[in-house]
Design an enzyme around this catalytic site. Sequence first.
Site, PDB file in Angstrom:
ATOM      1  N   ARG A 118      -9.890  -1.995  -5.288  1.00 50.54           N
ATOM      2  CA  ARG A 118     -10.140  -3.100  -4.337  1.00 50.54           C
ATOM      3  C   ARG A 118     -11.287  -2.551  -3.430  1.00 50.54           C
ATOM      4  NH1 ARG A 118      -5.550  -5.754  -0.276  1.00 50.54           N
ATOM      5  NH2 ARG A 118      -5.832  -7.859  -1.177  1.00 50.54           N
ATOM      6  N   ALA A 141       0.783  -1.299  -0.053  1.00 48.54           N
ATOM      7  CA  ALA A 141       0.012   0.100  -0.091  1.00 48.54           C
ATOM      8  C   ALA A 141       0.758   1.431   0.183  1.00 48.54           C
ATOM      9  CB  ALA A 141      -0.852  -0.004   1.021  1.00 48.54           C
ATOM     10  N   ARG A 167       0.308 -14.450   0.928  1.00 53.22           N
ATOM     11  CA  ARG A 167       1.088 -15.375   1.805  1.00 53.22           C
ATOM     12  C   ARG A 167       1.891 -16.769   0.978  1.00 53.22           C
ATOM     13  NH1 ARG A 167      -3.134 -16.280   6.318  1.00 53.22           N
ATOM     14  NH2 ARG A 167      -4.320 -15.727   4.542  1.00 53.22           N
ATOM     15  N   GLN A 192      -0.408  -0.097  -5.772  1.00 59.77           N
ATOM     16  CA  GLN A 192      -1.651   0.262  -4.896  1.00 59.77           C
ATOM     17  C   GLN A 192      -1.551   1.461  -4.251  1.00 59.77           C
ATOM     18  OE1 GLN A 192      -2.698  -1.550  -1.000  1.00 59.77           O
ATOM     19  NE2 GLN A 192      -3.719  -2.994  -2.540  1.00 59.77           N
ATOM     20  N   TYR A 238      -9.801   2.120   5.097  1.00 59.41           N
ATOM     21  CA  TYR A 238      -8.800   3.137   4.797  1.00 59.41           C
ATOM     22  C   TYR A 238     -10.056   4.304   4.181  1.00 59.41           C
ATOM     23  CZ  TYR A 238      -5.081  -0.109   4.647  1.00 59.41           C
ATOM     24  OH  TYR A 238      -4.057  -1.099   4.937  1.00 59.41           O
TER      25      TYR A 238
END
Length: 710
Positions: free
Chosen positions: A250, A66, A349, A109, A202
């Site tokens: 997103r 981010a 991950r 992003q 956010y």
Amino acid sequence: MRTRRTGQSFSHLLAPGRIGPITLPNRVIMPAMDMNVCHDGVIVDEDIEHYVARAAGGTGMIITSASAVAFPIGATSMKEPGLSDDKFIPGLKALADAVHDAGSLLCVQATHHGKVARVDTANGRPLLVPSEPNEPRDLSSLRDNTPDELAKMGSVTKGMPTTYKEATEEDIAWVIDQFAQAARRVMEAGADAFEIHCAHGYLLGGFLSRADNRRTDSWGGSLENRAKLACEVIAAVRRTVGDRLALLVRVAGEEYGPEGALTTEETIQAARLFEAAGADAIHVTGWGRNPFADFLKGPLPNEVGAYRDYARQVKAAVNIPVITVGRVLPEVGEEIIAAGDADFVAMGRQLLADPDLVNKLNAGRRESVRPCINCYVCVEQNFWDDTPVCAVNPALGDEQAATFLPVPSPRHVVVIGGGPGGMETARVARERGHRVTLVEAGDRLGGSAWFSQLTTPPNGPLLEWQQHELERLGVVVLLGQRATVESILALRPSTVVLATGAHRGLPAVPGADLPHVQTGDTLRALMTGTGDAGSSRGGRTMRWAARAGRLTGVTRHPELIRRATRTFLPVGKDVVVIGGSLVGLELAEFFAERGKSVTVLETGAQLGLPMALPRRWHAVRRAAEHGVRLERKATVEEITATTVRYRDGDGHEQTASADLVVVASEVTSGAPLAEQLADRGVTVEVVGDAAEVGYIQGAVHSAWRVARTL
């Protein structure tokens, strides 16, 4: 041991796909994961090496951490990428060029972190929000954080009080312009795509959610009004970059939390509005509004393919590609795309654990993909603004170390112990060119981790991967051979590595030697039908069941053991677990799920150590939901045939009924063979729990460090 499918085609996952003006070589995207290595917003070599490793590994498109559009304003870390000034363009360009050279595409992003912009708080600035937060937050999970952890979390904001500013019309116009100018810089840096973050609490996601946006002006109220800021940002970015960048948005398929949290129906409506405003793709995520309670629902879910259904519903409503994230394994990604539930999948991950995942799938080497064990060690570091580590990939953050230099003079390395530490030692030593023999006393590889997969199934694939790699590399494995000094010397080793694990003992209290008191080792032996299964420990029925399981082959298969013990687990009704650490909590849930009445007695003030924070919070809450009695600061004084007597945290004497007592404490390291071998002139190294108790992460990391130097 192997359960992962072999020979499977990943034709849908590996097929090219298009998003707006760009074509990806496959359908695997690396989503944004904060690495926290930038210097005051400037991308540095460590960042580039991290992303390039995943790009070179075949990933279709890389999405950066981010990045703050108004850095440092609205940032959550001074170590995240900045997009607010032209001085950031060279770093972005170096990253884009390197990712392109490695054969992948780059997406940046972009966000304003709004109510979680920790840098603003640390510097005395109010947090920019749609409405001042009034949502109560359950902080009870923090009681299981250590003082050191709490101090590190607090240091990120320098202990400053949090204040808020409700966005004015001028603030909103400024935010829109900041996103547009950030997109211009990303375009000038030569990146391929720009992702607008409208989720996870956010700023844009806050405007979208009724739980955060209680405004009565044109920016609040209806879904159309709440989505307007994101739509204005999308439109402004589109005007700025035209068709030179693919534009992703997103959004959460659902917010997990109180009344007013974003619903899937609202997300579907918003996705249509985003498409109309100029978005090229919708990236569906999820978000638990209280990270201390719901982190394992989102943004890093515990469930495999957690957001698949949300993506399917969004895809049915729009005409642009849909990306889904949420613990996507390769097989699941193939199924999702083949079924038309999404067009692309994001693997986060999984790609931290194995940067070469896509290349291995392309080469038909699915079994060589190192799996993520879903332990949350990586994300824990973000709570105190540190760089992620991976329990199973020690090279995360030091990508060049993943390349092993061959040894000029190969030697014979003998590894004693077939748990994760022993297998990692053998794998790395063999990769470097040594001749390797691994000796294991038991009848199977995995050590205590084989037993741990009964309570923690994600550990199983790691053991499968390790065993496969040993077979692929030609490591000689000797099972059922308990090592002695003489038997080791007979192998004529150049170096011996001891990975014999920890010792699990009994507490020094009256009654600890009673037959219904089990250590981790004796319980493992009984439930797997090996070792001490025929000893006097455990009741007659339990010993009989262990022998029957061994004869029928049930005890060779963890899933069969899990199923069988749900219907027949002859340990009595009441179970007391002494020790509420990682192992103790996992065992408590295991027994509670099988209808047992469980009490956990922990001497310390915190439960779940050393689990990573989100997993720890989840494990404690799950145990409580199962009715487990959790006692912190408890001191065991006596074990009888039917009870455990202890003093609670207030010093009051208490009694817990106990048909079975499991000791999950009293774990100590030690390798007595080390001194004996050294006395005979043998070069010896000690790794894993035999050197220092550190569970899977400690075993893998210590083994990797030692094996790289042999």
